[in-house]
Design a protein around this motif. Structure first.
Motif, PDB file in Angstrom:
ATOM      1  N   ASN A 186      -9.080  29.732  18.093  1.00  0.00           N
ATOM      2  CA  ASN A 186      -7.767  29.324  17.946  1.00  0.00           C
ATOM      3  C   ASN A 186      -7.553  28.603  16.677  1.00  0.00           C
ATOM      4  OD1 ASN A 186      -5.109  28.098  18.892  1.00  0.00           O
ATOM      5  ND2 ASN A 186      -6.143  26.188  19.026  1.00  0.00           N
ATOM      6  N   ILE A 187      -6.273  28.466  16.159  1.00  0.00           N
ATOM      7  CA  ILE A 187      -6.082  27.897  14.839  1.00  0.00           C
ATOM      8  C   ILE A 187      -5.075  26.722  15.287  1.00  0.00           C
ATOM      9  CG2 ILE A 187      -4.104  29.520  14.347  1.00  0.00           C
ATOM     10  CD1 ILE A 187      -6.252  27.682  11.871  1.00  0.00           C
ATOM     11  N   LEU A 222      -6.002  33.366  19.189  1.00  0.00           N
ATOM     12  CA  LEU A 222      -4.668  32.822  19.497  1.00  0.00           C
ATOM     13  C   LEU A 222      -4.048  32.192  18.090  1.00  0.00           C
ATOM     14  CD1 LEU A 222      -6.008  30.046  22.162  1.00  0.00           C
ATOM     15  CD2 LEU A 222      -5.409  32.469  22.485  1.00  0.00           C
ATOM     16  N   ALA A 223      -3.242  33.165  17.661  1.00  0.00           N
ATOM     17  CA  ALA A 223      -2.802  33.082  16.385  1.00  0.00           C
ATOM     18  C   ALA A 223      -1.310  32.338  16.712  1.00  0.00           C
ATOM     19  CB  ALA A 223      -2.168  34.452  15.731  1.00  0.00           C
ATOM     20  N   LYS A 224      -1.458  31.065  16.706  1.00  0.00           N
ATOM     21  CA  LYS A 224      -0.528  30.154  16.894  1.00  0.00           C
ATOM     22  C   LYS A 224       0.259  30.655  18.501  1.00  0.00           C
ATOM     23  CE  LYS A 224       1.088  27.520  14.629  1.00  0.00           C
ATOM     24  NZ  LYS A 224       0.534  26.101  14.096  1.00  0.00           N
ATOM     25  N   PHE A 225      -0.780  30.590  19.442  1.00  0.00           N
ATOM     26  CA  PHE A 225      -0.243  30.782  20.658  1.00  0.00           C
ATOM     27  C   PHE A 225      -0.053  29.629  21.248  1.00  0.00           C
ATOM     28  CE2 PHE A 225      -1.620  31.672  25.091  1.00  0.00           C
ATOM     29  CZ  PHE A 225      -0.502  32.340  25.561  1.00  0.00           C
ATOM     30  N   MET A 226       1.277  29.263  21.707  1.00  0.00           N
ATOM     31  CA  MET A 226       1.311  27.740  22.098  1.00  0.00           C
ATOM     32  C   MET A 226       1.453  27.431  23.460  1.00  0.00           C
ATOM     33  SD  MET A 226       1.480  26.737  18.800  1.00  0.00           S
ATOM     34  CE  MET A 226       1.868  25.117  18.807  1.00  0.00           C
ATOM     35  N   LEU A 245      -7.770  30.393   9.319  1.00  0.00           N
ATOM     36  CA  LEU A 245      -8.133  31.140  10.444  1.00  0.00           C
ATOM     37  C   LEU A 245      -8.471  32.460  10.098  1.00  0.00           C
ATOM     38  CD1 LEU A 245      -7.910  32.145  13.369  1.00  0.00           C
ATOM     39  CD2 LEU A 245      -5.371  32.872  12.926  1.00  0.00           C
ATOM     40  N   LEU A 246      -8.318  33.186   8.941  1.00  0.00           N
ATOM     41  CA  LEU A 246      -9.022  34.112   8.403  1.00  0.00           C
ATOM     42  C   LEU A 246     -10.487  33.879   8.042  1.00  0.00           C
ATOM     43  CD1 LEU A 246      -5.945  35.873   6.289  1.00  0.00           C
ATOM     44  CD2 LEU A 246      -6.780  36.609   8.380  1.00  0.00           C
ATOM     45  N   GLU A 247     -10.515  32.901   7.405  1.00  0.00           N
ATOM     46  CA  GLU A 247     -12.007  32.497   7.041  1.00  0.00           C
ATOM     47  C   GLU A 247     -12.617  32.560   8.117  1.00  0.00           C
ATOM     48  OE1 GLU A 247     -14.848  28.909   5.068  1.00  0.00           O
ATOM     49  OE2 GLU A 247     -12.339  28.522   5.420  1.00  0.00           O
ATOM     50  N   ALA A 248     -12.184  31.830   9.165  1.00  0.00           N
ATOM     51  CA  ALA A 248     -13.045  31.760  10.713  1.00  0.00           C
ATOM     52  C   ALA A 248     -13.206  33.234  11.091  1.00  0.00           C
ATOM     53  CB  ALA A 248     -12.346  30.848  11.551  1.00  0.00           C
ATOM     54  N   ILE A 280      -4.749  39.928  19.897  1.00  0.00           N
ATOM     55  CA  ILE A 280      -4.199  38.625  19.501  1.00  0.00           C
ATOM     56  C   ILE A 280      -3.112  38.263  20.304  1.00  0.00           C
ATOM     57  CG2 ILE A 280      -3.142  37.705  17.312  1.00  0.00           C
ATOM     58  CD1 ILE A 280      -5.517  39.287  16.749  1.00  0.00           C
ATOM     59  N   LEU A 281      -3.316  36.898  20.533  1.00  0.00           N
ATOM     60  CA  LEU A 281      -2.084  36.082  21.418  1.00  0.00           C
ATOM     61  C   LEU A 281      -1.353  35.436  20.431  1.00  0.00           C
ATOM     62  CD1 LEU A 281      -4.036  37.049  23.762  1.00  0.00           C
ATOM     63  CD2 LEU A 281      -3.813  35.031  24.849  1.00  0.00           C
ATOM     64  N   VAL A 282       0.118  35.556  20.673  1.00  0.00           N
ATOM     65  CA  VAL A 282       0.982  34.761  19.743  1.00  0.00           C
ATOM     66  C   VAL A 282       2.201  34.450  20.572  1.00  0.00           C
ATOM     67  CG1 VAL A 282       0.721  36.312  17.930  1.00  0.00           C
ATOM     68  CG2 VAL A 282       2.259  37.135  19.422  1.00  0.00           C
ATOM     69  N   THR A 283       3.008  33.436  20.132  1.00  0.00           N
ATOM     70  CA  THR A 283       4.329  33.094  20.675  1.00  0.00           C
ATOM     71  C   THR A 283       5.510  33.367  19.790  1.00  0.00           C
ATOM     72  OG1 THR A 283       3.227  31.000  21.861  1.00  0.00           O
ATOM     73  CG2 THR A 283       5.617  30.888  21.548  1.00  0.00           C
ATOM     74  N   LYS A 284       6.009  32.524  18.999  1.00  0.00           N
ATOM     75  CA  LYS A 284       6.914  32.924  17.934  1.00  0.00           C
ATOM     76  C   LYS A 284       6.714  32.870  16.437  1.00  0.00           C
ATOM     77  CE  LYS A 284      10.749  31.383  21.038  1.00  0.00           C
ATOM     78  NZ  LYS A 284      11.910  30.478  21.094  1.00  0.00           N
ATOM     79  N   GLU A 285       5.782  32.227  16.066  1.00  0.00           N
ATOM     80  CA  GLU A 285       5.386  32.037  14.662  1.00  0.00           C
ATOM     81  C   GLU A 285       4.684  33.132  14.157  1.00  0.00           C
ATOM     82  OE1 GLU A 285       4.393  28.050  13.020  1.00  0.00           O
ATOM     83  OE2 GLU A 285       4.471  27.263  15.000  1.00  0.00           O
TER      84      GLU A 285
END
Length: 279
Positions: free
Chosen positions: A185-186, A164-168, A256-259, A87-92
């Motif tokens: 990506n979402i 990409l879970a809100k990876f900005m 995202l979870l559905e996908a 999982i790739l993330v930023t801050k959210e």
């Protein structure tokens, strides 16, 4: 009962379903579910088949199917073993938190092997679930260096998918090509509307009455990869930008979870820049 899932894509022709059934019957495989779709515009055939008993010789089964199918056929045989993901993330946190909770209770359909962030903000929440977190500061490195470090971690864990879970951050062409059809990506808009940065502000300034989110495979074209799932929610003139963002985050989590459910259950085929989804 454990199931064996068989995924087939090829040029369409007469007799495919009966021929596939005959091959499986000869292997003593009982079909418990079969979904098929013909893309007439591209003369393409797609099938997802669940068999109620297993065969130890996947290679022989694949060879027998390919012997019958058209020359360009692609056959994937999937066992009951769950896929793995980074999982790739930023801050959210909202999308990551949902993924980690489902993973904790073994309800994600995959196993999360690591979380990689370009900020340290989500390290503490990740640690609570016993998942390794890797902070790579994109400000301290060139884009090439940053992506090489991300790739090194991903390749170490040998994961099947990258989420990409809100990876900005916009990923480079080389990075995307290194993981073809593996990056999900979402995007916080109902694509193709409001592509790129700040889609909620774009939607607010446009005065839209619905907002949505889109989960899609990542390609080298920004926010234009094959779409897996989309949802919307209705808004009105009472929604300011802050309220719009809050409502949008709820949709993002659901989409995202559905996908991920669909992809991890091997229900999604990519056909050009579209998808065939067997729900």
């Amino acid at each position: 009962m454990e199931a064996l899932t068989i995924l087939i894509s090829c040029t369409d022709s007469v007799g495919l379903v009966s021929g596939i059934s005959n091959v499986l019957a000869a292997e003593n495989l009982n079909i418990i579910a079969m979904r098929e779709f013909v893309d007439e515009a591209n003369n393409s055939f797609f099938a997802r088949i669940a068999c109620g008993n297993l065969t130890s010789n996947h290679l022989l089964l694949k060879e027998n199917l390919l012997r019958f199918l058209p020359a360009n056929a692609i056959v994937n045989i999937v066992s009951a073993e769950q896929p793995t993901a980074a999982i790739l993330v930023t801050k959210e946190y909202h999308c990551l938190a949902e993924i980690l909770v489902k993973n904790q209770f073994e309800n994600l359909g995959a196993s999360v092997k690591c979380v990689i962030g370009n900020y340290p903000d989500l390290q503490n929440v990740t640690a609570q679930f016993g998942i390794p977190y890797f902070f790579i500061d994109h400000k301290e490195k060139s884009k090439e260096q940053f992506e090489e470090e991300v790739k090194a971690i991903i390749d170490k864990f040998e994961v099947d998918y990258i989420v990409l879970a809100k990876f900005m951050r916009i990923l480079s062409f080389d990075f995307v090509q290194h993981y073809p059809r593996k990056i999900i990506n979402i995007h916080h808009s109902f694509l193709p509307a409001f592509i790129g940065a700040n889609p909620y502000r774009q939607a607010f300034e446009r005065g839209v009455k619905i907002i949505g989110a889109t989960a899609h495979f990542v390609t080298d074209q920004l926010d234009q990869g094959p779409i897996i799932a989309q949802q919307i929610t209705h808004i009105d003139h009472n929604f300011g930008l802050k309220e719009m963002v809050k409502a949008g985050k709820e949709v993002e989590k659901r989409v995202l979870l559905e996908a991920l459910d669909l992809v991890f259950e091997h229900r999604v085929f990519i056909s050009g820049n579209k998808t065939v989804v067997f729900k």
